[in-house]
Design a protein around this motif. Structure first.
Motif, PDB file in Angstrom:
ATOM      1  N   LYS A 169       2.084  -5.971   6.145  1.00 13.89           N
ATOM      2  CA  LYS A 169       0.931  -6.742   5.693  1.00 13.89           C
ATOM      3  C   LYS A 169      -0.106  -5.797   5.108  1.00 13.89           C
ATOM      4  CE  LYS A 169      -2.337 -10.312   7.155  1.00 13.89           C
ATOM      5  NZ  LYS A 169      -2.778 -11.180   8.273  1.00 13.89           N
ATOM      6  N   ARG A 170      -0.511  -6.024   3.862  1.00 15.01           N
ATOM      7  CA  ARG A 170      -1.525  -5.206   3.203  1.00 15.01           C
ATOM      8  C   ARG A 170      -2.923  -5.761   3.527  1.00 15.01           C
ATOM      9  NH1 ARG A 170       0.321  -2.533  -1.542  1.00 15.01           N
ATOM     10  NH2 ARG A 170       2.276  -1.482  -1.036  1.00 15.01           N
ATOM     11  N   ARG A 171      -3.084  -7.034   3.290  1.00 17.03           N
ATOM     12  CA  ARG A 171      -4.315  -7.754   3.623  1.00 17.03           C
ATOM     13  C   ARG A 171      -3.934  -9.227   3.742  1.00 17.03           C
ATOM     14  NH1 ARG A 171      -4.568  -5.993  -1.615  1.00 17.03           N
ATOM     15  NH2 ARG A 171      -4.760  -7.614  -3.248  1.00 17.03           N
ATOM     16  N   LYS A 172      -4.883 -10.079   3.914  1.00 17.36           N
ATOM     17  CA  LYS A 172      -4.562 -11.482   4.146  1.00 17.36           C
ATOM     18  C   LYS A 172      -3.768 -12.065   2.972  1.00 17.36           C
ATOM     19  CE  LYS A 172      -6.521 -15.994   5.259  1.00 17.36           C
ATOM     20  NZ  LYS A 172      -7.753 -16.786   5.501  1.00 17.36           N
ATOM     21  N   GLY A 173      -2.534 -12.525   3.283  1.00 17.99           N
ATOM     22  CA  GLY A 173      -1.698 -13.169   2.282  1.00 17.99           C
ATOM     23  C   GLY A 173      -0.980 -12.236   1.349  1.00 17.99           C
ATOM     24  N   VAL A 174      -1.136 -10.916   1.524  1.00 18.55           N
ATOM     25  CA  VAL A 174      -0.507  -9.937   0.630  1.00 18.55           C
ATOM     26  C   VAL A 174       0.385  -9.017   1.463  1.00 18.55           C
ATOM     27  CG1 VAL A 174      -0.872  -8.073  -1.031  1.00 18.55           C
ATOM     28  CG2 VAL A 174      -2.452 -10.020  -0.953  1.00 18.55           C
ATOM     29  N   PHE A 175       1.622  -8.864   1.041  1.00 20.09           N
ATOM     30  CA  PHE A 175       2.593  -8.059   1.772  1.00 20.09           C
ATOM     31  C   PHE A 175       3.293  -7.121   0.801  1.00 20.09           C
ATOM     32  CE2 PHE A 175       1.926 -11.985   4.002  1.00 20.09           C
ATOM     33  CZ  PHE A 175       1.939 -11.639   5.342  1.00 20.09           C
ATOM     34  N   GLY A 176       3.712  -5.971   1.337  1.00 19.40           N
ATOM     35  CA  GLY A 176       4.407  -4.994   0.508  1.00 19.40           C
ATOM     36  C   GLY A 176       4.891  -3.828   1.340  1.00 19.40           C
ATOM     37  N   PRO A 177       5.504  -2.842   0.713  1.00 21.43           N
ATOM     38  CA  PRO A 177       5.942  -1.640   1.430  1.00 21.43           C
ATOM     39  C   PRO A 177       4.739  -0.816   1.863  1.00 21.43           C
ATOM     40  CG  PRO A 177       6.263  -1.381  -0.931  1.00 21.43           C
ATOM     41  CD  PRO A 177       5.841  -2.803  -0.719  1.00 21.43           C
ATOM     42  N   PRO A 178       4.944   0.222   2.683  1.00 20.90           N
ATOM     43  CA  PRO A 178       3.827   1.097   3.060  1.00 20.90           C
ATOM     44  C   PRO A 178       3.093   1.616   1.832  1.00 20.90           C
ATOM     45  CG  PRO A 178       5.767   1.606   4.377  1.00 20.90           C
ATOM     46  CD  PRO A 178       6.210   0.625   3.344  1.00 20.90           C
ATOM     47  N   LEU A 179       1.792   1.844   1.977  1.00 19.51           N
ATOM     48  CA  LEU A 179       0.967   2.284   0.850  1.00 19.51           C
ATOM     49  C   LEU A 179       1.537   3.545   0.214  1.00 19.51           C
ATOM     50  CD1 LEU A 179      -2.652   1.676   2.224  1.00 19.51           C
ATOM     51  CD2 LEU A 179      -1.496   0.447   0.365  1.00 19.51           C
ATOM     52  N   GLY A 180       1.544   3.563  -1.080  1.00 19.04           N
ATOM     53  CA  GLY A 180       2.064   4.713  -1.806  1.00 19.04           C
ATOM     54  C   GLY A 180       3.551   4.640  -2.100  1.00 19.04           C
ATOM     55  N   LYS A 181       4.213   3.594  -1.644  1.00 11.03           N
ATOM     56  CA  LYS A 181       5.650   3.451  -1.871  1.00 11.03           C
ATOM     57  C   LYS A 181       5.939   2.145  -2.602  1.00 11.03           C
ATOM     58  CE  LYS A 181       7.244   6.140   2.113  1.00 11.03           C
ATOM     59  NZ  LYS A 181       8.129   6.140   3.314  1.00 11.03           N
ATOM     60  N   LYS A 182       7.110   2.106  -3.217  1.00 14.43           N
ATOM     61  CA  LYS A 182       7.615   0.889  -3.839  1.00 14.43           C
ATOM     62  C   LYS A 182       9.041   0.651  -3.361  1.00 14.43           C
ATOM     63  CE  LYS A 182       4.756   0.973  -8.025  1.00 14.43           C
ATOM     64  NZ  LYS A 182       4.754   0.878  -9.507  1.00 14.43           N
ATOM     65  N   TYR A 183       9.394  -0.598  -3.175  1.00 18.57           N
ATOM     66  CA  TYR A 183      10.734  -0.964  -2.715  1.00 18.57           C
ATOM     67  C   TYR A 183      11.524  -1.572  -3.871  1.00 18.57           C
ATOM     68  CZ  TYR A 183       9.810  -0.363   2.307  1.00 18.57           C
ATOM     69  OH  TYR A 183       9.534   0.160   3.548  1.00 18.57           O
ATOM     70  N   ILE A 184      12.780  -1.170  -3.956  1.00 19.72           N
ATOM     71  CA  ILE A 184      13.722  -1.795  -4.880  1.00 19.72           C
ATOM     72  C   ILE A 184      14.827  -2.429  -4.033  1.00 19.72           C
ATOM     73  CG2 ILE A 184      15.350  -1.473  -6.767  1.00 19.72           C
ATOM     74  CD1 ILE A 184      12.494  -1.067  -7.611  1.00 19.72           C
ATOM     75  N   PHE A 185      14.971  -3.729  -4.111  1.00 17.92           N
ATOM     76  CA  PHE A 185      16.014  -4.449  -3.382  1.00 17.92           C
ATOM     77  C   PHE A 185      17.235  -4.611  -4.281  1.00 17.92           C
ATOM     78  CE2 PHE A 185      12.114  -5.833  -1.268  1.00 17.92           C
ATOM     79  CZ  PHE A 185      12.463  -5.672   0.071  1.00 17.92           C
TER      80      PHE A 185
END
Length: 293
Positions: A15-31
């Motif tokens: 969870k980044r902030r309310k309603g926003v989700f993503g990988p750890p800060l500074g990283k990007k995920y490729i599925f």
């Protein structure tokens, strides 16, 4: 299912902030999604897992199934997908999804190219035979014929999703054959064809899930004995089971891959290996050895 797809992806994100989700800060995920077009069609013709991915691409996220009405925005992620042509258990995907991707496609290698590649590998190995070039062409032609048949007949379905055969499987057949020193054949064509039969069974038949498919494949191989190798089935299959291995001499420095003609000795050797392992291991294995294993 769409729920499983959503749960797997959500579990990887923070969870980044309310309603926003993503990988750890500074990283990007490729599925990476393999067999993208494998999901079955529902009653109205849609594929729910694919529609979920399309929803992220169109709207940047999807709705939370627990907090009804709350939209989950997913950031710093991307998707790489792979799929085969429609057929068998694979279905055409919607253009509303495919328009978001850059496409990279390739066609099946021509039989002439396969013949040249694998003939170059086998020709020097079969130099001990009187007509190595002719015999090489027979072996490679038979293997290509078997490969083309199974890729067109043994198609993947949801119950047989692993029925995906490619050139890697064909190369494993030749790799297994060349493990055996060619001077062990003593110039006998029947010994070579028996090894070819064993390697085809080892690489392909062992992956088949029911007796019907296994019997069909066995009949396919036996049909090549007369049509391509000009030998009879009785000359090749002199015993009920054909085994090859390099483990019959325990402790040997130079292990030789060869035919195992004494099945009782093979079973006792495997049991000795198992006993030696259990005596030295802190986690002994209680295995029951049988022919199909």
């Amino acid at each position: 299912s769409a729920n499983q797809t959503q749960d797997i992806i959500d579990a990887k994100l923070d969870k980044r902030r309310k309603g926003v989700f993503g990988p750890p800060l500074g990283k990007k995920y490729i599925f990476f999604i393999d067999d993208l077009n494998m999901p079955g069609l529902e009653v109205y013709g849609a594929q729910p897992p694919i529609e979920l991915i399309r929803q992220w691409m169109d709207h940047g996220g999807w709705y939370d199934r627990k907090a009804i009405g709350q939209f989950r925005k997913l950031v710093d992620i991307g998707f790489v997908c792979a799929m085969g042509p429609p057929g068998g258990g694979r279905n055409p995907i919607t253009l509303r999804l495919s328009r978001h991707f850059n496409h990279l496609s390739f066609v099946e290698m021509q039989d002439e190219s396969k013949q040249r590649i694998f003939s170059s590998i086998l020709c020097s190995w079969l130099s001990v035979f009187p007509e190595p070039t002719k015999l090489t062409n027979e072996v490679v032609e038979a293997t290509i014929s078997v490969y083309n048949t199974i890729t067109s007949q043994l198609l993947p379905t949801p119950a047989k999703s692993h029925y995906t055969f490619n050139l890697r499987d064909m190369s494993k057949i030749f790799q297994g054959m060349t493990m055996m020193p060619s001077n062990k054949f003593e110039g006998n064509r029947a010994n070579l064809v028996r090894l070819w039969y064993h390697e085809c069974c080892r690489v392909i038949q062992d992956r088949l899930v029911n007796d019907e498919d296994r019997q069909w494949f066995d009949k396919l191989l036996k049909s090549k004995f007369d049509t391509l190798f000009s030998v009879s089935t009785d000359d090749i299959l002199t015993r009920p089971h054909v085994f090859y291995g390099d483990f019959m001499i325990p402790g040997a420095d130079n292990k030789i891959y060869c035919e195992i003609d004494n099945h009782e000795k093979m079973i006792s050797t495997c049991e000795e290996y198992l006993e030696d392992y259990n005596q030295t291991s802190t986690a002994p294995m209680k295995l029951v050895l049988f022919l199909d294993a």
